[in-house]
Motif scaffolding. Structure first.
Motif, short mmCIF file in Angstrom:
data_model
loop_
_atom_site.label_atom_id
_atom_site.label_comp_id
_atom_site.label_asym_id
_atom_site.label_seq_id
_atom_site.Cartn_x
_atom_site.Cartn_y
_atom_site.Cartn_z
N ARG A 1 -24.09 -12.11 17.92
CA ARG A 1 -22.78 -12.53 18.42
C ARG A 1 -22.56 -12.17 19.89
N ILE A 2 -23.42 -11.30 20.45
CA ILE A 2 -23.36 -11.06 21.90
C ILE A 2 -23.45 -12.40 22.63
N TRP A 3 -24.32 -13.28 22.13
CA TRP A 3 -24.54 -14.59 22.77
C TRP A 3 -23.85 -15.74 22.05
N LEU A 4 -23.64 -15.59 20.72
CA LEU A 4 -23.12 -16.70 19.92
C LEU A 4 -21.69 -16.50 19.45
N GLY A 5 -21.09 -15.34 19.77
CA GLY A 5 -19.74 -15.03 19.29
C GLY A 5 -18.65 -15.80 20.01
N ASP A 6 -17.41 -15.49 19.64
CA ASP A 6 -16.24 -16.15 20.26
C ASP A 6 -16.10 -15.80 21.73
N LYS A 7 -16.62 -14.62 22.11
CA LYS A 7 -16.58 -14.20 23.52
C LYS A 7 -18.02 -13.92 23.98
N TYR B 1 -27.44 -6.96 12.67
CA TYR B 1 -28.22 -7.96 13.42
C TYR B 1 -27.31 -9.12 13.83
N ASN B 2 -26.45 -9.53 12.92
CA ASN B 2 -25.52 -10.61 13.25
C ASN B 2 -24.55 -10.19 14.36
N ALA B 3 -24.18 -8.92 14.39
CA ALA B 3 -23.34 -8.42 15.48
C ALA B 3 -24.08 -8.54 16.81
N VAL B 4 -25.38 -8.26 16.79
CA VAL B 4 -26.19 -8.42 18.00
C VAL B 4 -26.24 -9.89 18.41
N LEU C 1 -25.64 -17.34 11.28
CA LEU C 1 -25.39 -15.96 10.86
C LEU C 1 -25.64 -15.77 9.36
N GLY C 2 -25.55 -16.85 8.58
CA GLY C 2 -25.76 -16.77 7.14
C GLY C 2 -27.17 -17.11 6.68
#
Length: 195
Positions: free
Chosen positions: A174-180, A169-172, A76-77
């Motif tokens: 996180r659909i696949w890489l986020g905590d949920k 873009y990072n929010a997108v 993400l960074g």
């Protein structure tokens, strides 16, 4: 003469090792090339896998980054362009796909983040509304291009507007890489941990 043959064989071997490996990853018959060019830069395939819902295959996904990483915070960074490619494994209505994306974003953002990106989230939803139906085999690229923003293409044709905030873009992602994540088995595959 023997020395010349040995020298030629050595040169051929050196050339073979200096050429980049172009191995593709196969995900249920969908090939993801090792390299993708985004924003004029070569990105490396970090990982790829299949998104399933219950037992139904929905799409194959591949994540391309400037450098491979298994660390979500590092991904993400990252500086530079990034790409998520989805190849549809079945027909799906644009409304269903939009709902799945919105659910994935909402599941991985807190209230403050949702408020910050509300306009871009709405534009993202409108992007799907501009497409009647997404068919099996269709290819959706979601790219981050520094200096331009989030750019989406369906089968090589640009769709939707551009979202200029890297946070969106990072929010997108996180659909696949986020905590949920949308699919708990797809997340490790995208991170390069596929078995």
């Amino acid at each position: 003469m023997k020395a010349l043959k040995t020298l030629a064989a050595g040169a051929a071997l050196a050339l073979a090792f200096s050429l980049p490996a172009m191995a593709a990853i196969d995900v249920n018959g969908v090939k993801f090339e090792d390299i993708a060019k985004v924003g004029g830069k070569d990105l490396k395939l970090n990982g790829a896998g299949m998104r399933t819902k219950l037992v139904i295959k929905v799409y194959a996904a591949g994540l391309y980054l400037p450098e491979k990483s298994r660390n979500v915070a590092e991904i993400l960074g990252m500086e530079g362009p990034r790409r998520v490619t989805l190849v549809m494994a079945r027909d799906i209505s644009s409304e269903d796909l939009a709902k799945a994306f919105m659910d994935g974003i909402n599941d991985n953002l807190d209230k403050a983040e949702k408020a910050k990106f509300v306009t871009q989230i709405n534009k993202f939803g409108e992007m799907f509304a501009s497409v009647d139906q997404i068919k099996k085999g269709d290819v959706l690229h979601m790219d981050w291009v520094p200096g331009t923003g989030t750019v989406c293409e369906l089968n090589g044709k640009r769709i939707g507007g551009t979202a200029i905030d890297i946070g969106f873009y990072n929010a997108v992602l996180r659909i696949w890489l986020g905590d949920k994540p949308a699919d708990s088995s797809l997340k490790p595959a995208l991170l390069g941990d596929a078995k």
